[in-house]
Write an enzyme that holds these catalytic residues in place. Structure first.
Site, short mmCIF file in Angstrom:
data_model
loop_
_atom_site.label_atom_id
_atom_site.label_comp_id
_atom_site.label_asym_id
_atom_site.label_seq_id
_atom_site.Cartn_x
_atom_site.Cartn_y
_atom_site.Cartn_z
CG ASP A 100 -1.37 -1.49 -0.81
OD1 ASP A 100 -1.13 -1.46 -2.01
OD2 ASP A 100 -0.72 -0.82 0.01
CB THR A 116 -4.53 -5.33 6.64
OG1 THR A 116 -3.60 -4.25 6.66
CG2 THR A 116 -5.66 -5.05 7.60
P1 IMP Z 1 -2.40 -3.79 3.23
O1 IMP Z 1 -2.24 -4.41 4.57
O2 IMP Z 1 -1.07 -3.28 2.67
O3 IMP Z 1 -3.10 -4.66 2.21
O4 IMP Z 1 -3.17 -2.45 3.46
C1 IMP Z 1 -4.51 -2.32 3.40
C2 IMP Z 1 -4.90 -0.95 3.93
O5 IMP Z 1 -4.02 0.10 3.49
C3 IMP Z 1 -6.25 -0.60 3.38
O6 IMP Z 1 -7.29 -1.10 4.19
C4 IMP Z 1 -6.21 0.91 3.35
O7 IMP Z 1 -6.61 1.43 4.59
C5 IMP Z 1 -4.75 1.25 3.12
N1 IMP Z 1 -4.49 1.55 1.70
C6 IMP Z 1 -3.83 0.79 0.81
N2 IMP Z 1 -3.79 1.35 -0.40
C7 IMP Z 1 -4.47 2.52 -0.29
C8 IMP Z 1 -4.81 3.58 -1.23
O8 IMP Z 1 -4.50 3.55 -2.43
N3 IMP Z 1 -5.52 4.62 -0.73
C9 IMP Z 1 -5.91 4.70 0.58
N4 IMP Z 1 -5.63 3.74 1.48
C10 IMP Z 1 -4.92 2.65 1.05
#
Ligand code: IMP
Length: 178
Positions: A106, A110
């Protein structure tokens, strides 16, 4: 949490059949790229990656070891995108080929954090396999070596992904309409 969803209407975005077909292709790519590797350490990020990791690795022929991270992101009172490790991996990865397996990229915070940590610990190589790529939301650059599907910017559930801890066990990727 998704604002405004009280009585959600669940729609299919990626069917079970499309998921499994693409996962078989990813497994073949991984086997081809690691054909000479004695072992590949596959690391999932709890909890969302579990369903994808299991289906993917059942199709991979390369000898694999499996381990898990669990992370949490903090909003209020901390830096934007600050990611904490809640559960560390148990294995030493020094000198090993590592494949990080994630449900969705996303913002990228992370995975950026985890990829940096794995390299810092002396992995021989580190690659990323992500089932879903929500590219429009990216805030930090994260190269995805094995990408399942690019999706538009909408909140998705199923196949490991949750809304308020529910829907993880759906065999397909869906989205909730208010
Ligand atoms: P990032 O650090 O923003 O890339 O977040 C990644 C984490 O956010 C993923 O491993 C998911 O647990 C959560 N996440 C991001 N987008 C979604 C979504 O559309 N549905 C459910 N969980 C999401």
């Amino acid at each position: 949490m998704v604002e405004g969803i009280e009585k959600p209407n669940l729609k299919t975005l990626i069917s079970e059949e499309r998921l499994q077909t693409r996962i078989a292709e990813l497994a073949r790519e991984i086997d081809r790229d690691y054909a000479d590797a004695e072992r590949l350490i596959c690391i999932g990020v709890l909890k969302g990656s579990v369903f994808f990791l299991v289906d993917l690795l059942k199709k991979v022929q390369t000898p694999v070891a499996v381990d898990f991270f669990q992370t949490s992101s903090y909003g209020a009172g901390t830096e934007p995108g600050e990611v904490r490790i809640r559960k560390d991996i148990d294995m030493s990865i020094r000198g090993q080929h590592v494949l990080l397996i994630e449900d969705i990229v996303d913002t990228g915070y992370t995975l950026r954090t985890i990829l940096d940590l794995l390299r810092f610990r002396g992995a021989r190589s580190v690659k990323l396999c992500a089932l879903l790529d929500k590219e429009a939301r990216r805030e930090v650059e994260v190269p995805i070596d094995y990408s399942g599907f690019s999706i538009e910017d909408r909140f998705v559930v199923g196949y490991g992904l949750d809304y308020d801890q529910l829907y993880r066990n759906l065999p397909f990727i869906g989205y909730l309409e208010p």
